[in-house]
Design an enzyme around this catalytic site. Structure first.
Site, PDB file in Angstrom:
ATOM      1  N   PHE A   2      31.230  21.369 -14.954  1.00  0.00           N
ATOM      2  CA  PHE A   2      32.015  20.318 -14.319  1.00  0.00           C
ATOM      3  C   PHE A   2      32.377  20.658 -12.877  1.00  0.00           C
ATOM      4  O   PHE A   2      33.360  20.172 -12.338  1.00  0.00           O
ATOM      5  CB  PHE A   2      33.280  20.031 -15.135  1.00  0.00           C
ATOM      6  CG  PHE A   2      33.012  19.875 -16.597  1.00  0.00           C
ATOM      7  CD1 PHE A   2      32.221  18.835 -17.070  1.00  0.00           C
ATOM      8  CD2 PHE A   2      33.521  20.783 -17.515  1.00  0.00           C
ATOM      9  CE1 PHE A   2      31.944  18.704 -18.416  1.00  0.00           C
ATOM     10  CE2 PHE A   2      33.243  20.656 -18.865  1.00  0.00           C
ATOM     11  CZ  PHE A   2      32.456  19.619 -19.318  1.00  0.00           C
ATOM     12  N   ARG A  20      18.409   2.910 -11.447  1.00  0.00           N
ATOM     13  CA  ARG A  20      17.601   2.907 -12.659  1.00  0.00           C
ATOM     14  C   ARG A  20      18.173   3.906 -13.665  1.00  0.00           C
ATOM     15  O   ARG A  20      18.405   5.073 -13.319  1.00  0.00           O
ATOM     16  CB  ARG A  20      16.159   3.274 -12.320  1.00  0.00           C
ATOM     17  CG  ARG A  20      15.203   3.236 -13.494  1.00  0.00           C
ATOM     18  CD  ARG A  20      13.816   3.701 -13.066  1.00  0.00           C
ATOM     19  NE  ARG A  20      12.874   3.680 -14.177  1.00  0.00           N
ATOM     20  CZ  ARG A  20      11.673   4.251 -14.137  1.00  0.00           C
ATOM     21  NH1 ARG A  20      11.270   4.860 -13.022  1.00  0.00           N
ATOM     22  NH2 ARG A  20      10.869   4.204 -15.184  1.00  0.00           N
ATOM     23  N   GLN A  59      27.567  10.370 -20.845  1.00  0.00           N
ATOM     24  CA  GLN A  59      28.112  10.917 -19.606  1.00  0.00           C
ATOM     25  C   GLN A  59      29.277  10.075 -19.090  1.00  0.00           C
ATOM     26  O   GLN A  59      30.314  10.590 -18.693  1.00  0.00           O
ATOM     27  CB  GLN A  59      27.016  10.967 -18.543  1.00  0.00           C
ATOM     28  CG  GLN A  59      26.006  12.069 -18.742  1.00  0.00           C
ATOM     29  CD  GLN A  59      26.529  13.407 -18.259  1.00  0.00           C
ATOM     30  OE1 GLN A  59      26.732  13.623 -17.072  1.00  0.00           O
ATOM     31  NE2 GLN A  59      26.776  14.299 -19.180  1.00  0.00           N
ATOM     32  N   GLU A 103      28.944  11.856 -12.381  1.00  0.00           N
ATOM     33  CA  GLU A 103      30.322  11.920 -11.890  1.00  0.00           C
ATOM     34  C   GLU A 103      30.985  10.556 -11.787  1.00  0.00           C
ATOM     35  O   GLU A 103      32.191  10.468 -11.561  1.00  0.00           O
ATOM     36  CB  GLU A 103      30.334  12.634 -10.541  1.00  0.00           C
ATOM     37  CG  GLU A 103      29.847  14.065 -10.660  1.00  0.00           C
ATOM     38  CD  GLU A 103      29.746  14.785  -9.334  1.00  0.00           C
ATOM     39  OE1 GLU A 103      30.751  15.390  -8.923  1.00  0.00           O
ATOM     40  OE2 GLU A 103      28.673  14.759  -8.719  1.00  0.00           O
TER      41      GLU A 103
END
Length: 757
Positions: free
Chosen positions: A248, A649, A659, A724
């Site tokens: 992270f 994409r 995620q 993120e």
């Protein structure tokens, strides 16, 4: 996934849900991580860290520690002074997560600094001896935070010569003439990454050659940084970083502990392993620093932004010219004719901060998106309508167009799915018995990053393929994406593809960070597969069933090379005809030119942006939060989070949603739970008992929508990266929902129960 029956239509593995190829090993416990490395004669290390924030070491009392059965040796700066050379921070042109020299002298620069390394036969003996090691200090005055005497305030442009504060027009004059103005200070706390896998390294020597097993987000920097620190040839160092149990943003480049462990292993003539404690992880690695943001936003009566001033301050260490910066994002998110930003670093006696997922966007957009919500209230305009009114097709600072701009498409898709239309605009009026209901939203935005990479792709006559590159599987699913891409572009199946990552013996790649992994590696893979396909096509058209075909039209599919008219030729025969051992290529992807490729070859930073500088390329999202706040207890619950995201994409919707939803839950933690408590230079809650992180139970319903975002301008494959994006804006959406529920504007995170009473 069912394969298409039409041989003229290649199978599309990419773009369809597919489980992780390494998932089975992870859930069955057979996956191997760095600290699982077991070598003959392995000894174990433990750290002793400083108990003062600043001063000098005056002596050691080691008798009790050395008396622990199994204790082999205790290393201090007296053993390593001069043996470890200084290297710069990775983002200052060096290799390390900190420019502070480990065990380099008797000076103490911050609380938790490594002051001794204990090595013993067992983990238990090493930790027991470390606990009995006594260090004597002469303490000195220190500054640990924003308002501490002795804290040094510097302009970020003076600390980092490459930094520029974005500005256009005369923002102060425009503010003075604005019909409506909002002015407030927002603050975010210290936060630590706390990956489940602890910080660890295992070092072993074979004559002059050093092998390091260590979870790292940039093994190239570890290799070249160690070479610089220890005076070795980089060719004599191998770094292996297999599966990584999360970083992270932590596990950044060369760590403070690797060189001491390597020297201890050489001195003892046996391998040495260190698994640092979670408490030590708070100071031997990086963290998200606390930040302050003074936002002044002006608008016309009809809701057009006329002025924006964003003055920000973040904490930095005394010894590294590094500080996170973020007004380049806040200055460019909305249309505004007059913008002024000013970023400053406050240098204190603490360890060096570093990237933490969405490093600048999480704190900086919390401030801006809270201010935008305050402006919506002041104007009496719906928060989404206000954002739509100030949407822009071009970056207001540079004037360049966005390669695609799907922010409002995200708000529209998210608002419909969330039920935003049911929201009563008046704060405090929505209720469910004793619970006050609040609905809030915020924007998510992140610039696209891309890095050079090299990769070896091999295709055997048996139809199996191998993809190898010195990048990292951090749990984001890149192993799966590489298998899917190779299967699609080489006409095989994911099960027939072996992906090798995390070893400096493989072709060089950059760091895992900036949501650049997919954009960088998939372009490298596509380039290499195209080279192999071209070789196969040229071999096929000379004779046999595909003789005379246009090589540009031939496509691999299900073990064959296929022409548009349906003619086929077995790939195995073509490969065997070229080389019985298979064919391979080493692809080199260089989006920023050959200099960037040279940089990753030497372990340095080389992150660029999308669209080749012709346009501004960002990924976007819209975050929505529903909160419940109890009338009597002030308890805060978040029963629902919904995010809609446009990130170019999407190659695997299954891992993409994982995620994004994981990031959203972490964003909830950023809003309500996560805060490292600082007390006289020490982090007091340096464990998972008192450092609170969000769990699935804290967010019962979390949904991530994938909004179509075709973008041919960002890069050839239209990729933007989304690792993120999910965390950005969640803290602001929750804070805005809290205001909607209560009428209380909370501008400092985390939001606690006591803020509601």
């Amino acid at each position: 996934m069912a394969r298409p029956t039409d041989l003229r239509d290649p199978p599309a593995w990419l773009g369809h849900p597919h489980p992780r190829v390494e998932g089975g090993a992870k859930v069955t416990g057979t996956a191997v991580y760095a600290s699982d490395t077991r070598l003959p004669g392995l000894a174990h290390a433990a750290l002793v860290t400083s108990t003062i924030p600043r001063g000098r070491i005056t002596g050691f009392d080691l008798a009790a520690a050395q008396a622990v059965p199994g204790c082999l040796r205790i290393f201090t700066h007296r053993d390593f002074a001069g043996a470890i050379r200084p290297v710069k921070h990775l983002m200052a042109g060096g290799y390390a997560n900190s420019g502070h020299l480990p065990l380099g002298s008797d000076a103490v620069a911050y609380a938790g600094q490594i002051v001794a390394l204990v090595v013993a036969e067992t983990v238990e003996a090493a930790r027991a001896a470390a606990a009995r090691t006594r260090v004597h200090y002469a303490a000195e005055a220190f500054a640990d935070g924003f308002d501490a005497p002795g804290a040094e305030v510097v302009r970020l442009a003076d600390l980092k010569p490459e930094h520029h504060d974005p500005r256009i027009g005369d923002a102060d004059d425009a503010l003075a003439r604005a019909d409506v103005a909002v002015s407030a200070r927002y603050a975010t706390p210290i936060q630590h990454h706390n990956p489940i896998e602890l910080f660890t390294t295992t070092c072993t020597w074979d004559g002059p050659r050093l092998t390091v097993h260590e979870p790292s987000r940039y093994i190239g920097a570890v290799r070249h940084g160690l070479a610089a620190q220890l005076g070795l040839d980089p060719g004599d160092i191998r770094v292996v970083s297999g599966l990584i149990g999360g970083h992270f943003g932590a596990k950044l480049a060369l760590a403070q502990y690797t060189a001491p462990v390597a020297l201890a292993a050489r001195a003892l003539g046996r391998p040495v392993s260190l698994v640092a404690s979670r408490r030590d992880g708070f100071t031997i690695a990086n963290y998200r620093p606390e930040s302050r943001h003074d936002i002044r936003l002006g608008a016309s009566a009809d809701g057009r932004f006329t002025a924006l001033v964003h003055e920000a301050a973040v904490i930095a260490s005394r010894f590294d010219p590094f500080a996170m910066e973020g007004t380049d994002v806040t200055a460019s998110l909305y249309a505004c004719p007059a913008i002024r930003t000013d970023e400053r670093a406050v240098r204190v006696d603490r360890n060096t901060p570093g990237p933490m997922r969405a490093p600048p966007e999480v704190p900086y957009l919390f401030a801006l998106e809270s201010a935008v919500d305050e402006m919506a209230v002041a104007l009496g305009i719906d928060p989404i309508a206000l954002r739509r009114r100030n949407d822009t097709a071009a970056d207001p600072i540079s004037g360049k167009p966005f390669s695609s701009r799907s922010l409002m498409a995200c708000f529209e898709a998210g608002a419909e799915a969330f039920g935003w239309a049911t929201r009563d605009p008046e704060p405090g009026r929505m209720r469910d018995g004793p619970w006050r209901i609040g609905l809030g939203c915020a924007a998510s935005a992140r610039p696209v990053k891309i890095s050079p990479a090299t990769m070896r792709i091999h295709l055997g006559a048996d139809g199996r393929a191998t993809v190898a590159t010195a990048h990292h599987e951090i749990g984001n699913g890149i192993t799966t994406l590489l298998a899917l891409g190779a299967a699609e572009w080489l006409g095989t199946t994911p099960e027939a593809v072996t992906v090798s990552l995390g070893d400096t013996a493989l072709p060089a790649a950059g760091l895992s960070g900036g949501s650049s992994t997919t954009t960088s590696l998939l372009h490298t893979l596509a380039q290499g597969c195209e080279t192999l396909r071209a070789r196969l096509a040229q071999a096929a058209i000379g004779s046999g069933p595909l003789a005379g075909a246009d090589p540009a039209t031939l496509r691999p599919h299900a073990g064959d090379l296929v022409a548009p008219d349906g003619r086929t030729c077995p790939l195995a025969a073509l490969v065997a005809g070229l080389d019985p051992n298979g064919i391979e290529t080493v692809a080199a992807f260089t989006p920023e030119g050959p200099e960037a490729l040279e940089a990753i070859g030497s372990g340095r930073m080389a992150l660029g942006t999308g669209a080749g500088g012709k346009a501004v390329s960002w990924a976007f999202g819209a975050q929505f939060a529903r909160v419940l706040i109890h009338d009597e207890t002030g308890e805060i619950r978040v029963p629902r989070l919904l995010g809609a995201f446009a990130a170019g994409r999407v190659l695997n919707p299954l891992t993409a949603r994982s995620q994004l939803t994981g990031g959203m839950i972490w964003g909830l933690g950023s809003a309500l739970l996560e805060e490292t408590i600082l007390d006289r230079g020490h982090y007091r809650n340096a464990d998972l008992a008192e450092y609170l992180v969000a769990t699935a139970a804290d967010a019962p319903q979390v949904e991530a929508l994938l909004v179509p975002d075709p973008d041919d301008g960002v890069n050839p494959l239209g990729l933007k990266g989304l690792g993120e994006l999910g965390i950005i804006g969640v803290n602001a959406a929750i804070a805005n929902a809290v205001f909607h529920a209560t009428g209380r504007r909370i501008r400092s995170l985390p939001i606690r129960v006591e803020d509601m009473l």
